[in-house]
Design an enzyme around this catalytic site. Structure first.
Site, PDB file in Angstrom:
ATOM      1  N   HIS A 276       0.872  -1.172   0.000  1.00 56.67           N
ATOM      2  CA  HIS A 276       0.000   0.000   0.000  1.00 56.67           C
ATOM      3  C   HIS A 276       0.914   1.229   0.000  1.00 56.67           C
ATOM      4  O   HIS A 276       2.018   1.177   0.545  1.00 56.67           O
ATOM      5  CB  HIS A 276      -0.846  -0.047   1.279  1.00 56.67           C
ATOM      6  CG  HIS A 276      -1.897   1.015   1.390  1.00 56.67           C
ATOM      7  ND1 HIS A 276      -1.621   2.277   1.838  1.00 56.67           N
ATOM      8  CD2 HIS A 276      -3.212   0.990   1.126  1.00 56.67           C
ATOM      9  CE1 HIS A 276      -2.741   2.989   1.845  1.00 56.67           C
ATOM     10  NE2 HIS A 276      -3.719   2.229   1.421  1.00 56.67           N
TER      11      HIS A 276
ATOM     12  N   ASP B 293       3.572  -4.633   8.002  1.00 61.40           N
ATOM     13  CA  ASP B 293       2.333  -3.872   7.928  1.00 61.40           C
ATOM     14  C   ASP B 293       1.170  -4.851   8.125  1.00 61.40           C
ATOM     15  O   ASP B 293       0.888  -5.679   7.254  1.00 61.40           O
ATOM     16  CB  ASP B 293       2.247  -3.167   6.571  1.00 61.40           C
ATOM     17  CG  ASP B 293       0.951  -2.382   6.411  1.00 61.40           C
ATOM     18  OD1 ASP B 293       0.165  -2.327   7.374  1.00 61.40           O
ATOM     19  OD2 ASP B 293       0.742  -1.823   5.323  1.00 61.40           O
TER      20      ASP B 293
ATOM     21  N   GLN C   3      -4.001  -5.290   6.962  1.00 64.15           N
ATOM     22  CA  GLN C   3      -4.985  -6.221   6.367  1.00 64.15           C
ATOM     23  C   GLN C   3      -4.891  -7.621   6.967  1.00 64.15           C
ATOM     24  O   GLN C   3      -5.610  -8.518   6.523  1.00 64.15           O
ATOM     25  CB  GLN C   3      -4.786  -6.311   4.846  1.00 64.15           C
ATOM     26  CG  GLN C   3      -5.027  -5.010   4.100  1.00 64.15           C
ATOM     27  CD  GLN C   3      -6.495  -4.558   4.087  1.00 64.15           C
ATOM     28  OE1 GLN C   3      -7.393  -5.288   4.485  1.00 64.15           O
ATOM     29  NE2 GLN C   3      -6.722  -3.353   3.625  1.00 64.15           N
TER      30      GLN C   3
ATOM     31  N   LYS D 104     -10.075  -0.646  10.752  1.00 62.95           N
ATOM     32  CA  LYS D 104     -10.216  -1.835   9.898  1.00 62.95           C
ATOM     33  C   LYS D 104     -10.520  -3.082  10.731  1.00 62.95           C
ATOM     34  O   LYS D 104     -10.705  -4.156  10.194  1.00 62.95           O
ATOM     35  CB  LYS D 104      -8.928  -2.069   9.100  1.00 62.95           C
ATOM     36  CG  LYS D 104      -8.683  -1.013   8.022  1.00 62.95           C
ATOM     37  CD  LYS D 104      -7.584  -1.464   7.101  1.00 62.95           C
ATOM     38  CE  LYS D 104      -6.907  -0.343   6.364  1.00 62.95           C
ATOM     39  NZ  LYS D 104      -7.691   0.233   5.277  1.00 62.95           N
TER      40      LYS D 104
ATOM     41  N   CYS E 192      -4.774   2.457  -3.679  1.00 60.69           N
ATOM     42  CA  CYS E 192      -3.531   3.002  -3.093  1.00 60.69           C
ATOM     43  C   CYS E 192      -2.370   2.048  -3.296  1.00 60.69           C
ATOM     44  O   CYS E 192      -1.535   1.854  -2.389  1.00 60.69           O
ATOM     45  CB  CYS E 192      -3.700   3.322  -1.612  1.00 60.69           C
ATOM     46  SG  CYS E 192      -4.961   4.531  -1.294  1.00 60.69           S
TER      47      CYS E 192
HETATM   48  N1  7TS Z   1      -1.495  -0.842   4.741  1.00 62.23           N
HETATM   49  C1  7TS Z   1      -2.372  -1.594   4.069  1.00 62.23           C
HETATM   50  C2  7TS Z   1      -1.979  -2.967   3.627  1.00 62.23           C
HETATM   51  C3  7TS Z   1      -3.640  -1.084   3.804  1.00 62.23           C
HETATM   52  O1  7TS Z   1      -4.510  -1.845   3.137  1.00 62.23           O
HETATM   53  C4  7TS Z   1      -3.977   0.217   4.234  1.00 62.23           C
HETATM   54  C5  7TS Z   1      -5.299   0.847   3.913  1.00 62.23           C
HETATM   55  C6  7TS Z   1      -3.019   0.937   4.954  1.00 62.23           C
HETATM   56  C7  7TS Z   1      -1.788   0.380   5.186  1.00 62.23           C
HETATM   57  C8  7TS Z   1      -3.288   2.296   5.475  1.00 62.23           C
HETATM   58  O2  7TS Z   1      -4.272   2.273   6.453  1.00 62.23           O
HETATM   59  P1  7TS Z   1      -4.832   3.635   7.044  1.00 62.23           P
HETATM   60  O3  7TS Z   1      -5.857   3.216   8.041  1.00 62.23           O
HETATM   61  O4  7TS Z   1      -3.676   4.325   7.664  1.00 62.23           O
HETATM   62  O5  7TS Z   1      -5.414   4.397   5.897  1.00 62.23           O
HETATM   63  N2  7TS Z   1      -6.007   0.257   2.859  1.00 62.23           N
HETATM   64  C9  7TS Z   1      -7.114   0.728   2.268  1.00 62.23           C
HETATM   65  C10 7TS Z   1      -7.725   0.045   1.210  1.00 62.23           C
HETATM   66  O6  7TS Z   1      -7.334  -1.026   0.763  1.00 62.23           O
HETATM   67  N3  7TS Z   1      -8.809   0.750   0.816  1.00 62.23           N
HETATM   68  O7  7TS Z   1      -8.888   1.854   1.566  1.00 62.23           O
HETATM   69  C11 7TS Z   1      -7.844   1.842   2.474  1.00 62.23           C
END
Ligand code: 7TS
Length: 412
Positions: free
Chosen positions: A126, A203, A206, A229, A369
């Protein structure tokens, strides 16, 4: 994984669904990779905090502030236990996974990565786990290398080893890809990175919501994830870091609460984890996240994994019968961890998402992203359905019905 009968599954569906006030049956929510819905217990815990315990934590000597501090530190202990960190000092609250990863790049990265060093990430990251390292490498004159997986997203041990060399000082990798759904073998890769003298950043944005993640078992040096999430509120995230590393890292943001003593000339830093939590913290968010983790634990990853896999199998089996539908990554549902990203011949992803929306099915369209991954997969954009623990067979059926009507509605 414990499989259950059809009746048991329906009873379980109802027991879970009735805890999510927003899921009233008027729409089908399949964008859990972006964010999840919140159960009543999370909303109640936050309501309780703001109606009974709210004060600025860590500062006051009066009853309410002490309660607020206890609520915050209890939440930290819940997070510690959830990912099996050794000590509460290793749990830093942030805003989200993005901030957690930036914290590591800004502090560890700027203190310990030098010109000529190499950082290894993967092409499936990401942007949150890519841009902080890109910027760091530009600033330091370090090299950034991208691991390219096999076509289905697999990175083998042999492939990983081939990227190691004495210059590699840091490896950053997602445990589960937000596009391909593929799971990386963090335990093996962290071991190899350590043998090579590199630190390993995982990370977990997910993975933590969908499977048991034990930081001691993985032996990663850092782990990031977002509260929103995993059925918790937005605005709260977690950075786990091994204590000896956090100890030697400089602070990230400067201001209140992160200091020990300040003079006009300078300051000394507070003990862990407060050194990394400058300013008034998100106590209500931490309390909500802790309630979410207790909720997830009450269902258990055995059931969560079985539920999400069951639906992924049902979805992919039917999709694979449609010759004009192409699923990214592996053909095996076991390798998708509830994430199914696809394209449809002749229909733009944004049109797909709009037509699904007209059928009240919420899915995501775009580059997710992960633009370099899109390029690697030779597609500018895709559509993604992603499961949460409350999804049901009916949800997948609504999705499949919309998918089958799609080309008809586009005039094919
Ligand atoms: N890493 C991964 C693997 C992600 O999928 C996401 C967000 C992030 C980091 C960042 O998370 P945040 O909470 O800091 O924004 N992924 C997604 C997505 O797949 N669709 O919207 C956000």
């Amino acid at each position: 994984m414990t499989e259950i009968t059809r009746e048991e599954r329906q009873r379980e569906d109802q027991a879970i669904l009735q805890q999510f006030p927003i899921l009233d049956g008027s729409f089908t929510y399949l964008d859990n990779g972006a964010t999840t819905q919140k159960p009543q217990c999370v909303l109640d815990a936050m309501m309780h905090y703001y109606t009974k315990e709210n004060a600025n934590p860590m500062r006051g000597l009066y009853d309410l502030s002490i309660k607020a501090t206890e609520a915050y530190e209890d939440a930290r202990e819940t997070v510690r236990a959830f990912i099996n960190a050794r000590a509460h000092e290793e749990i830093v609250f942030t805003r989200n996974a993005t901030e957690s990863l930036n914290l590591v790049a800004y502090t560890y990265g700027r203190a310990f990565i030098k010109e000529g060093d190499e950082i290894v990430i993967t092409i499936m990251e990401h942007h949150s786990n890519m841009l902080p390292w890109q910027q760091l490498c530009k600033e330091k004159g370090a090299k950034l290398t991208y691991i390219l997986p096999e076509a289905d997203g697999t990175i083998t041990e042999e492939m990983f080893r081939s990227y190691m060399n004495p210059n590699v000082k840091l490896v950053a990798m997602t445990q589960v890809s937000n596009v391909l759904g593929v799971k990386n073998d963090i335990k093996t890769f962290a071991r190899i990175a350590h043998e090579n003298g590199a630190v390993f950043v995982c990370d977990g944005a997910q993975s933590v919501p969908h499977m048991k993640v034990d930081v001691q078992e993985l032996d990663c040096d850092f782990l990031s994830f977002s509260g929103h999430k995993i059925y918790g509120p937005m605005g709260i995230g977690v950075l786990y870091g091994k204590r000896d590393l956090l100890d030697k890292m400089p602070p990230f943001l400067f201001g209140g609460e992160m200091i020990e003593y300040v003079t006009t000339e300078g300051a000394t830093w507070n003990e862990l984890p407060h050194k990394f939590e400058a300013g008034t913290v998100n106590d209500g968010g931490a309390v909500g996240l802790a309630a979410a983790l207790r909720f997830v634990s009450s269902i258990g990853f055995d059931r969560i994994e079985e539920r999400e896999l069951h639906l992924t199998k049902m979805m992919m089996t039917e999709m694979q019968k449609l010759p004009y539908v192409h699923i990214l990554g592996s053909t095996d549902p076991e390798k998708h961890h509830g994430i199914v990203t696809f394209t449809v011949d002749g229909v733009h992803p944004h049109d797909i998402a709009a037509i699904f929306d007209s059928h009240k099915v919420d899915i995501r369209a775009g580059h997710h992203c992960a633009q370099p991954l899109m390029k690697f997969c030779h597609t500018p954009s895709t559509v993604r359905a992603s499961m949460g623990l409350y999804n049901t067979e009916e949800d997948v059926q609504h999705f499949l019905d919309a998918l089958k009507k799609l080309r008809e509605e586009m005039g094919y």
